[in-house]
Design a protein around this motif. Sequence first.
Motif, PDB file in Angstrom:
ATOM      1  N   SER A 236      66.868  41.695   5.785  1.00 19.67           N
ATOM      2  CA  SER A 236      65.579  42.433   6.351  1.00 19.67           C
ATOM      3  C   SER A 236      64.696  40.933   6.695  1.00 19.67           C
ATOM      4  O   SER A 236      64.716  40.042   6.039  1.00 19.67           O
ATOM      5  CB  SER A 236      64.856  43.161   5.717  1.00 19.67           C
ATOM      6  OG  SER A 236      64.447  42.500   4.116  1.00 19.67           O
ATOM      7  N   LEU A 237      63.603  40.993   7.513  1.00 18.36           N
ATOM      8  CA  LEU A 237      62.826  39.979   7.875  1.00 18.36           C
ATOM      9  C   LEU A 237      61.395  40.191   7.305  1.00 18.36           C
ATOM     10  O   LEU A 237      60.958  41.323   7.088  1.00 18.36           O
ATOM     11  CB  LEU A 237      62.494  39.887   9.532  1.00 18.36           C
ATOM     12  CG  LEU A 237      61.550  38.772   9.951  1.00 18.36           C
ATOM     13  CD1 LEU A 237      62.075  37.431   9.715  1.00 18.36           C
ATOM     14  CD2 LEU A 237      60.972  39.129  11.283  1.00 18.36           C
ATOM     15  N   ILE A 238      61.164  38.929   6.746  1.00 18.92           N
ATOM     16  CA  ILE A 238      59.890  39.123   5.571  1.00 18.92           C
ATOM     17  C   ILE A 238      58.739  38.266   6.179  1.00 18.92           C
ATOM     18  O   ILE A 238      58.818  37.755   7.011  1.00 18.92           O
ATOM     19  CB  ILE A 238      60.099  38.841   4.188  1.00 18.92           C
ATOM     20  CG1 ILE A 238      60.562  37.403   4.130  1.00 18.92           C
ATOM     21  CG2 ILE A 238      61.046  39.895   3.652  1.00 18.92           C
ATOM     22  CD1 ILE A 238      60.760  37.027   2.552  1.00 18.92           C
ATOM     23  N   ALA A 239      57.566  38.404   5.703  1.00 22.59           N
ATOM     24  CA  ALA A 239      56.299  37.699   6.112  1.00 22.59           C
ATOM     25  C   ALA A 239      56.694  36.217   6.238  1.00 22.59           C
ATOM     26  O   ALA A 239      57.432  35.569   5.429  1.00 22.59           O
ATOM     27  CB  ALA A 239      55.215  37.714   5.185  1.00 22.59           C
ATOM     28  N   SER A 299      46.829  30.510   1.353  1.00 17.04           N
ATOM     29  CA  SER A 299      47.050  32.006   1.428  1.00 17.04           C
ATOM     30  C   SER A 299      46.883  32.601   0.095  1.00 17.04           C
ATOM     31  O   SER A 299      46.981  31.727  -0.954  1.00 17.04           O
ATOM     32  CB  SER A 299      48.712  32.150   1.694  1.00 17.04           C
ATOM     33  OG  SER A 299      49.434  31.441   0.718  1.00 17.04           O
ATOM     34  N   LEU A 300      46.493  33.786  -0.125  1.00 18.93           N
ATOM     35  CA  LEU A 300      46.336  34.424  -1.308  1.00 18.93           C
ATOM     36  C   LEU A 300      47.176  35.493  -1.513  1.00 18.93           C
ATOM     37  O   LEU A 300      47.812  35.984  -0.562  1.00 18.93           O
ATOM     38  CB  LEU A 300      44.741  35.028  -1.142  1.00 18.93           C
ATOM     39  CG  LEU A 300      43.705  34.173  -0.795  1.00 18.93           C
ATOM     40  CD1 LEU A 300      42.391  35.009  -0.655  1.00 18.93           C
ATOM     41  CD2 LEU A 300      43.415  32.975  -1.882  1.00 18.93           C
ATOM     42  N   SER A 301      47.237  36.043  -2.737  1.00 19.01           N
ATOM     43  CA  SER A 301      48.142  36.964  -3.233  1.00 19.01           C
ATOM     44  C   SER A 301      48.357  38.070  -2.615  1.00 19.01           C
ATOM     45  O   SER A 301      49.166  39.193  -2.569  1.00 19.01           O
ATOM     46  CB  SER A 301      48.382  36.828  -4.743  1.00 19.01           C
ATOM     47  OG  SER A 301      47.055  37.627  -5.102  1.00 19.01           O
ATOM     48  N   ASP A 302      47.030  38.562  -2.034  1.00 18.37           N
ATOM     49  CA  ASP A 302      46.794  40.013  -1.363  1.00 18.37           C
ATOM     50  C   ASP A 302      47.203  39.829   0.110  1.00 18.37           C
ATOM     51  O   ASP A 302      46.922  40.885   0.815  1.00 18.37           O
ATOM     52  CB  ASP A 302      45.329  40.518  -1.663  1.00 18.37           C
ATOM     53  CG  ASP A 302      44.338  39.724  -0.877  1.00 18.37           C
ATOM     54  OD1 ASP A 302      44.788  38.369  -0.345  1.00 18.37           O
ATOM     55  OD2 ASP A 302      43.097  39.987  -0.875  1.00 18.37           O
ATOM     56  N   GLY A 303      47.909  39.026   0.715  1.00 19.17           N
ATOM     57  CA  GLY A 303      48.159  38.793   1.976  1.00 19.17           C
ATOM     58  C   GLY A 303      47.074  38.185   2.882  1.00 19.17           C
ATOM     59  O   GLY A 303      47.400  37.888   3.772  1.00 19.17           O
ATOM     60  N   GLY A 304      45.933  37.844   2.191  1.00 15.49           N
ATOM     61  CA  GLY A 304      44.773  37.466   2.854  1.00 15.49           C
ATOM     62  C   GLY A 304      44.957  35.973   2.891  1.00 15.49           C
ATOM     63  O   GLY A 304      45.821  35.338   2.478  1.00 15.49           O
ATOM     64  N   TYR A 305      43.817  35.059   3.370  1.00 13.08           N
ATOM     65  CA  TYR A 305      43.627  33.531   3.228  1.00 13.08           C
ATOM     66  C   TYR A 305      42.355  33.112   3.056  1.00 13.08           C
ATOM     67  O   TYR A 305      41.174  34.000   3.350  1.00 13.08           O
ATOM     68  CB  TYR A 305      44.344  33.093   4.451  1.00 13.08           C
ATOM     69  CG  TYR A 305      44.031  33.452   5.644  1.00 13.08           C
ATOM     70  CD1 TYR A 305      43.141  32.742   6.567  1.00 13.08           C
ATOM     71  CD2 TYR A 305      44.540  34.616   6.347  1.00 13.08           C
ATOM     72  CE1 TYR A 305      42.565  33.069   7.676  1.00 13.08           C
ATOM     73  CE2 TYR A 305      44.016  35.044   7.694  1.00 13.08           C
ATOM     74  CZ  TYR A 305      43.166  34.114   8.122  1.00 13.08           C
ATOM     75  OH  TYR A 305      42.578  34.421   9.498  1.00 13.08           O
TER      76      TYR A 305
END
Length: 444
Positions: A236-239, A299-305
């Motif tokens: 699978s492709l991931i972020a 980058s942040l752990s919640d997917g933000g930055y």
Amino acid sequence: MAIEFISGSTAEVEENVSTSIYTAQVTDTNESGGSISFELGEGSDPGLTIDPETGIVTVSNGLDYETKSSYSFTVIATNESGDSSEIQVTINVTNLDEADPTITSADLVSVNEGIGSDQVVYTATATDGNDISGGVVYSLAEGSDSVLSIDANSGAVTLTDDPDASTKDTYTFTVVATDAAGNSVSEDVTLRINRIVSGTEGNDTIANTSSNDVVSAGKGADVFSYSGNYDDYNVSLIAGGSVRVVNLASPSEVDVLSVFESLQFADRTINIQIVYTAGEDILVNTQASDAQYRSNIASLSDGGYVVVWQSANQDGSSWGVYGQRFDAAGAPVGSEFLVNTATSDAQEWPVVAGLSDGGYVVAWQSANQDGSSWGVYGQRYDADGAAVGDEFLVNDSGTGASEERSSIVGLADGGFIIVWKASSEIYSQRFDADGNKVGSQTQG
């Protein structure tokens, strides 16, 4: 009246302890003496009986707070002369903590090899919603790997070894969560060590191992190979454009592969092409007058930055450091904010790193603040973007050197390391997860 009750009209009894909930006691001033007999009056709760000679009241089905939390009854005492007296009694059942805690932390985790010895590699968490006696403590069960230890209060599991996948790629341990009433629950946990693999400048063929592989193949036409057929794996492709490959026969074996061109299986080869679709440019800074530049992003752990930069004359004195958070969809979270507290002279060259708790830390160089030309300062933020404590001096004060051009990296244990240049030398300072310095600054 000849008969008087000396036993009380209210009492508390713990659930699950005994079926006897009350003992009637009386005095009889009748000169004739003789025995006393006891009985329960009308309207007493069903399921209760009383011994006519001893006055002991029992409940037939035992005491269970969740089923019935109190009992009401009337005890009648009669002597041989026919004199009688009665008392209304209420018994309250005390609730005990009967429920086991629930462990909420994962039973499979992984860390990269080479992170250093005595690092926190796992944190156990548990809930105990029915706990009325307070608190959960943690321990490791017998048979857990001996190089692991756990903090009884925080649940942090520390690995004594510096993990090396080629030597040992799996650790197993059993976490036990125990509440104050002695109820406990356990969970078997597997810790996988990720093998870190980097490719060369040329064409590489890298073979899968039984370890969890984290691979960055680099330049060239690179192939990552598996001994099994394609259907033996989930791909699978991931972020970020990386590919995750899971061994279906052993789901704890997970590889994360990046910067490579082909996946080779026993029955087929798959060519990988990552296509990026660019979105629109986002204006990060709100203040647009004068200059804003030297930005840095993490980058942040919640997917933000979060983005930081230096801005001219915005804080009232030369350069100041500003920041702006964004969520996982790229939308701003709140407004841009001033990072530095001291605003006299210049604060510039900001850098930022995400932390494992969801927060982040910013470092920059500040002119004439530490009493000696440039000094390096920092400020921590929590996962909500709120400042944690005050800004702090990173380098030792009064060195006489110009400390500048810092870099920063977050660590797996929640701490971070800041590196900077002083004259022609490189220095570093480590901080723990609470932002406290660990040892002294080091050179080189």
